[in-house]
Scaffold this motif. Structure first.
Motif, PDB file in Angstrom:
ATOM      1  N   GLU A   1      60.128 -37.755 -20.303  1.00  0.00           N
ATOM      2  CA  GLU A   1      59.296 -38.602 -21.162  1.00  0.00           C
ATOM      3  C   GLU A   1      60.175 -39.570 -21.954  1.00  0.00           C
ATOM      4  OE1 GLU A   1      56.032 -38.949 -21.270  1.00  0.00           O
ATOM      5  OE2 GLU A   1      55.843 -37.450 -19.687  1.00  0.00           O
ATOM      6  N   LEU A   2      59.807 -40.847 -21.919  1.00  0.00           N
ATOM      7  CA  LEU A   2      60.571 -41.836 -22.664  1.00  0.00           C
ATOM      8  C   LEU A   2      60.330 -41.644 -24.156  1.00  0.00           C
ATOM      9  CD1 LEU A   2      60.034 -45.099 -20.570  1.00  0.00           C
ATOM     10  CD2 LEU A   2      61.797 -43.365 -20.362  1.00  0.00           C
ATOM     11  N   PRO A   3      61.303 -41.983 -24.990  1.00  0.00           N
ATOM     12  CA  PRO A   3      61.104 -41.864 -26.443  1.00  0.00           C
ATOM     13  C   PRO A   3      59.919 -42.701 -26.910  1.00  0.00           C
ATOM     14  CG  PRO A   3      63.419 -42.275 -25.915  1.00  0.00           C
ATOM     15  CD  PRO A   3      62.651 -42.471 -24.645  1.00  0.00           C
ATOM     16  N   GLU A   4      59.345 -42.279 -28.022  1.00  0.00           N
ATOM     17  CA  GLU A   4      58.211 -43.026 -28.578  1.00  0.00           C
ATOM     18  C   GLU A   4      58.594 -44.465 -28.918  1.00  0.00           C
ATOM     19  OE1 GLU A   4      55.020 -42.470 -29.129  1.00  0.00           O
ATOM     20  OE2 GLU A   4      55.068 -40.517 -28.170  1.00  0.00           O
ATOM     21  N   ASN A   5      59.869 -44.672 -29.233  1.00  0.00           N
ATOM     22  CA  ASN A   5      60.305 -46.011 -29.615  1.00  0.00           C
ATOM     23  C   ASN A   5      60.811 -46.813 -28.411  1.00  0.00           C
ATOM     24  OD1 ASN A   5      62.586 -44.494 -29.264  1.00  0.00           O
ATOM     25  ND2 ASN A   5      63.663 -45.263 -31.066  1.00  0.00           N
TER      26      ASN A   5
ATOM     27  N   VAL B   1      56.157 -46.136 -19.572  1.00  0.00           N
ATOM     28  CA  VAL B   1      56.098 -45.947 -18.122  1.00  0.00           C
ATOM     29  C   VAL B   1      55.402 -44.628 -17.790  1.00  0.00           C
ATOM     30  CG1 VAL B   1      57.451 -45.627 -16.016  1.00  0.00           C
ATOM     31  CG2 VAL B   1      58.185 -47.302 -17.719  1.00  0.00           C
ATOM     32  N   SER B   2      54.336 -44.716 -16.975  1.00  0.00           N
ATOM     33  CA  SER B   2      53.686 -43.520 -16.439  1.00  0.00           C
ATOM     34  C   SER B   2      54.177 -43.221 -15.030  1.00  0.00           C
ATOM     35  CB  SER B   2      52.165 -43.704 -16.412  1.00  0.00           C
ATOM     36  OG  SER B   2      51.644 -43.817 -17.704  1.00  0.00           O
TER      37      SER B   2
ATOM     38  N   PRO C   1      60.617 -47.740   1.221  1.00  0.00           N
ATOM     39  CA  PRO C   1      59.200 -48.024   0.925  1.00  0.00           C
ATOM     40  C   PRO C   1      58.406 -46.770   0.570  1.00  0.00           C
ATOM     41  CG  PRO C   1      59.590 -48.037   3.297  1.00  0.00           C
ATOM     42  CD  PRO C   1      60.930 -47.855   2.650  1.00  0.00           C
ATOM     43  N   HIS C   2      57.345 -46.981  -0.190  1.00  0.00           N
ATOM     44  CA  HIS C   2      56.352 -45.952  -0.513  1.00  0.00           C
ATOM     45  C   HIS C   2      56.958 -44.731  -1.203  1.00  0.00           C
ATOM     46  CE1 HIS C   2      54.155 -47.846   3.154  1.00  0.00           C
ATOM     47  NE2 HIS C   2      53.933 -48.547   2.040  1.00  0.00           N
ATOM     48  N   LYS C   3      57.875 -45.003  -2.153  1.00  0.00           N
ATOM     49  CA  LYS C   3      58.447 -43.947  -2.978  1.00  0.00           C
ATOM     50  C   LYS C   3      57.873 -44.060  -4.395  1.00  0.00           C
ATOM     51  CE  LYS C   3      61.288 -42.805   0.375  1.00  0.00           C
ATOM     52  NZ  LYS C   3      61.070 -41.576   1.173  1.00  0.00           N
ATOM     53  N   MET C   4      57.736 -42.930  -5.066  1.00  0.00           N
ATOM     54  CA  MET C   4      57.118 -42.923  -6.403  1.00  0.00           C
ATOM     55  C   MET C   4      57.841 -41.950  -7.322  1.00  0.00           C
ATOM     56  SD  MET C   4      53.193 -41.875  -7.469  1.00  0.00           S
ATOM     57  CE  MET C   4      52.423 -43.230  -6.596  1.00  0.00           C
ATOM     58  N   VAL C   5      58.069 -42.412  -8.564  1.00  0.00           N
ATOM     59  CA  VAL C   5      58.607 -41.552  -9.627  1.00  0.00           C
ATOM     60  C   VAL C   5      57.536 -41.396 -10.693  1.00  0.00           C
ATOM     61  CG1 VAL C   5      60.339 -41.327 -11.441  1.00  0.00           C
ATOM     62  CG2 VAL C   5      61.003 -42.225  -9.207  1.00  0.00           C
ATOM     63  N   LEU C   6      57.167 -40.164 -11.010  1.00  0.00           N
ATOM     64  CA  LEU C   6      56.140 -39.892 -12.014  1.00  0.00           C
ATOM     65  C   LEU C   6      56.783 -39.525 -13.345  1.00  0.00           C
ATOM     66  CD1 LEU C   6      53.653 -37.611 -10.020  1.00  0.00           C
ATOM     67  CD2 LEU C   6      53.423 -40.052 -10.457  1.00  0.00           C
TER      68      LEU C   6
END
Length: 787
Positions: A182-186, A191-192, A143-148
């Motif tokens: 950072e995810l590709p533009e396509n 996802v933030s 619980p209460h884990k975050m990926v930025l």
């Protein structure tokens, strides 16, 4: 030999500078435009292709069937669906994403973030997403884990490592356990931040109101037909019993499978992420082909027109011993040389215009040397050099020297017919595109200025926090706004957002007509008594809500005209109605207003008095005073950032895609006309040069200037007139099909078809007038000097 061919080709370019400039310029512009469009089409079709397992991933959405045969399609699926699917032997795993309204608090600073999801810990097993920091196996475990995302981590913590830091998300403390590349533009799913979920609390299929996106990873390439059969069984055996217990016996759910490659273009689903437009891809693909065809036809036309002038050159070369194979190679090389120059200039123009295209489309399109369309267009252009070189190579090289030197050969008429056909084809296309530009601009102007049924000007829509404790301050905040002298009116509401029906809750509405009970799925707004007066809406019958009537809070309904028409009431006021935890009677009928895009007809709407959690506060005020409203907000909602938009800006954003499409179409229409006109100018130039002596003789014999002008221009005018006659029906058919995409649109009047014809004729006459006038006023002594 090659060096000799190169010298001859270069000298021919320099000897005929105007002709070379027109020929190469037209082809270069066409290549650049076609490449730009192709890059955009490639970009749109490349979405999610970076996922290595893309061929084995599908998304599962759903459609709800209602008693009135309404189909309500939604992108989210039941939370329990993924749990069931994981037990199937052909499925490797399934992952869920739950969109979350995010207010982040970092070091006492507040941030409102979009594209935040609660996701299963196995998300990194399904999608090709890499972590810059952290362990993908453990990042969302617990619980209460975050990926930025990397950009969000830099925004919050600068160059420091984000892992191990604490962030308050919606007043709950989370620990950062990973940083996502950072995810590709396509990537269709932007996802933030990802958060560990609480999906285990859900124990019933209908408990969560379908709030998650569900993606399924198969072990091998999936059999979608067999999988659909299994989903149908889930719907029948698991979902339907719960619907029956809720009393929704006449309702049913059907699951829909979408391969990952189709998700980006899956439009029309409620609660979905922004999507691409398949129709737009088709339009611009056709446009790319059309522009390239115009440029190539233009090049072929001018090349074949000038080839006949080189008959004497062929004769001289043959007399001096040149063999036919050598002449063929020479003409083919010259054609290849010219198209290669045009290709490189076109590439330069494309690179110069690419930043402008990216700005217009809000995209990050680039050219890679592996781009399929790039090499395809290069191949087409270079292949066309062979096509255009065939005429002079095989026809002129076959001339007998004596006939060629006398310029007495019959092939001239054949070439003339070809050039006429090409010119007509070019201007048929130009007529269709001009008509299209006229009608598309008229339609978007109609949309922007059509009465919506309410006044959206100077109305600020302030989003309220999704926090029940903070919402206790809404009434006090509303009263504080009313005390401000520059605030003209306020209203608290849920469901209304200019041009966006996703914000409107949907529910079953029970009515009765002539003793027959009906169940209809309707959009609902929850509003107060100030909502309709603030927006200037008109009541067609009955009255508005009243704060002084306690029964209005649970027993009063206001419906729109579309709802009355759907149900079939003749006298709607006073009719019994039930829905959205309200039961009572209709107290009023509001005139239809456009609360969704004009692409869709106005849907049935029911309004109830404010009873649910409010979504926003509408404020009628001077736009210059927003800062004071923001300061007031901070005193009542210190833990929530101020998030507000004007309704007219929201409305305009609804049609931003249409406006962008039309702007692009306008630009490429101008380019296609420019290319066609360059070709027409080149033909006029060649014809004028060929008829210089004829005009000189006519002038000596007394021909007037007007007669000469008509003589030179009438052949071109006939061709343009034929093109207009052929182009008008085609334009009418295509644009009517396009207008059918709008529920509310202009009618294609006769003048909208006549105007493009006149425009094409005027443009053509202006283009050819310079050369015709120049030849007509030439002193006959100069033109007949060699005689």
């Amino acid at each position: 030999m090659l060096k000799n061919f190169l010298k001859i080709a270069w000298r021919n370019l320099l000897r005929h500078k105007a002709f070379s400039l027109i020929n190469i310029g037209g082809l270069s512009i066409g290549i650049a435009a076609c490449l730009l469009i192709s890059l955009y089409v490639d970009y749109e079709q490349s979405f999610d292709t970076y996922n290595l397992k893309r061929d084995r991933i599908v998304r599962v959405t759903n459609v709800m069937h209602t008693p009135e045969n309404d189909n309500v399609a939604a992108a989210p699926a039941p939370t329990l669906l993924a749990v069931t699917l994981r037990t199937y032997p052909e499925i490797e795993t399934a992952v869920r994403f739950e969109p979350a309204r995010a207010v982040m608090k970092v070091n006492d600073h507040l941030f409102t973030e979009d594209q935040v999801y609660k996701a299963d810990e196995n998300v990194f097993d399904v999608f090709t997403w890499k972590l810059k920091e952290g362990d993908p196996k453990r990042a969302l475990a617990g619980p209460h884990k975050m990926v930025l995302s990397a950009s969000l981590a830099k925004k919050y913590f600068g160059d420091q490592s984000a892992v191990g830091k604490n962030i308050t998300f919606n007043k709950v403390l989370y620990q950062v356990t990973g940083v996502l590349d950072e995810l590709p533009e396509n990537s269709d799913l932007k996802v933030s931040a990802l958060l560990s979920p609480e999906f285990s609390k859900i124990t019933k299929w209908m408990e969560d109101d379908f709030s998650v996106y569900t993606f399924v990873l198969f072990k091998n390439k999936p059999d979608l037909k067999a999988f659909q059969s299994k989903l149908n069984i889930i719907s029948k055996h698991d979902v339907q019993p719960e619907l029956n217990k809720m009393g929704a016996v006449k309702y049913s759910i059907r699951f829909i499978i979408q391969p990952l490659s189709d998700v980006h273009f899956a439009t029309g689903f409620l609660g979905d992420t922004p999507k691409g437009d398949k129709q737009l891809i088709y339009i611009f693909s056709v446009l790319a082909v059309v522009i390239l065809v115009i440029a190539l036809l233009n090049y072929i036309n001018l090349s074949t027109a000038r080839a006949t002038e080189r008959a004497k050159e062929v004769g001289v070369r043959k007399v001096n011993g040149a063999l036919r194979p050598a002449l063929i190679r020479q003409f083919l090389f010259e054609s290849f040389f010219v198209t290669t120059i045009a290709l490189f200039i076109g590439l330069g123009l494309m690179f110069a215009m690419l930043p402008f295209l990216n700005q217009l489309l809000q995209a990050h399109i680039g050219l890679t040397w592996t781009t399929y369309s790039f090499w395809a267009i290069c191949a087409i252009v270079l292949a066309s050099s062979l096509l255009t070189g065939l005429y002079p190579a095989f026809v002129l090289s076959a001339f007998q020297p004596v006939a060629a030197l006398k310029a007495n050969f019959r092939q001239m008429s054949r070439g003339l017919t070809l050039r006429k056909v090409i010119t007509v084809t070019q201007f048929v296309i130009a007529t269709v595109m001009i008509a299209g530009a006229f009608i598309m601009n008229r339609q978007i102007n109609y949309v922007e200025h059509k009465s919506l049924g309410y006044n959206r000007n100077q109305v600020l829509n302030i989003a309220l926090p999704d926090d029940s404790v903070a919402l206790l301050n809404v009434k006090a905040f509303d009263n504080a706004l009313k005390q401000m002298s520059f605030v003209k009116a306020t209203a608290v509401q849920t469901g209304f957002s200019a041009g966006n029906t996703d914000m409107a809750p949907k529910a079953t509405t029970l009515t009765s007509v002539n003793g027959v009970k009906r169940e209809t799925m309707s959009n609902y707004f929850s509003v107060d008594e100030k909502f309709m007066p603030l927006l200037g809406m008109q009541l067609m019958a009955g009255r508005n809500f009243s704060a002084g009537m306690p029964t209005d809070k649970k027993q009063a309904f206001i419906v729109n005209e579309a709802f009355v028409k759907l149900v079939g009431w003749k006298n709607p006021v006073g009719q019994p109605i039930e829905g959205f935890d309200h039961k009572g009677t209709v107290i009023g009928v509001v005139k239809n207003f456009h609360y969704a895009s004009m692409h869709n007809p106005i849907a049935p709407l029911v309004m109830v008095y404010t009873s649910m959690k409010p979504m926003s506060v509408l404020v009628k005020l001077d736009p210059k005073k927003v800062k004071q409203v923001c300061d007031t907000w901070s005193s009542y909602f210190p833990d929530n950032p101020f998030n507000a938009n004007f309704l007219d800006a929201d409305f305009n954003s609804t049609y931003q895609k249409d406006i962008t499409t039309i702007r692009l179409f306008n630009y490429f229409t101008v380019l296609s006309i420019l290319i066609a006109c360059l070709g027409l100018y080149g033909l006029a130039y060649l014809v004028a040069m060929q008829r210089t002596k004829e005009i000189g003789i006519r002038k000596v014999l007394g021909a007037a200037f007007q007669q000469l002008l008509v003589l030179l221009a009438k052949d071109f005018a006939k061709l343009i007139a034929i093109a207009a006659v052929l182009g008008v029906p085609l334009a009418w058919f295509i644009m009517n099909k396009w207008l059918n995409g709008y529920a509310y649109h202009i009618s294609v009047g006769w003048w909208l078809m006549v105007a493009p014809v006149i425009a094409v004729l005027l443009i053509a006459l202006l283009v050819i007038s310079y050369q015709t006038i120049k030849v007509a006023v030439t002193n006959p002594v100069k033109s007949l000097r060699s005689e």
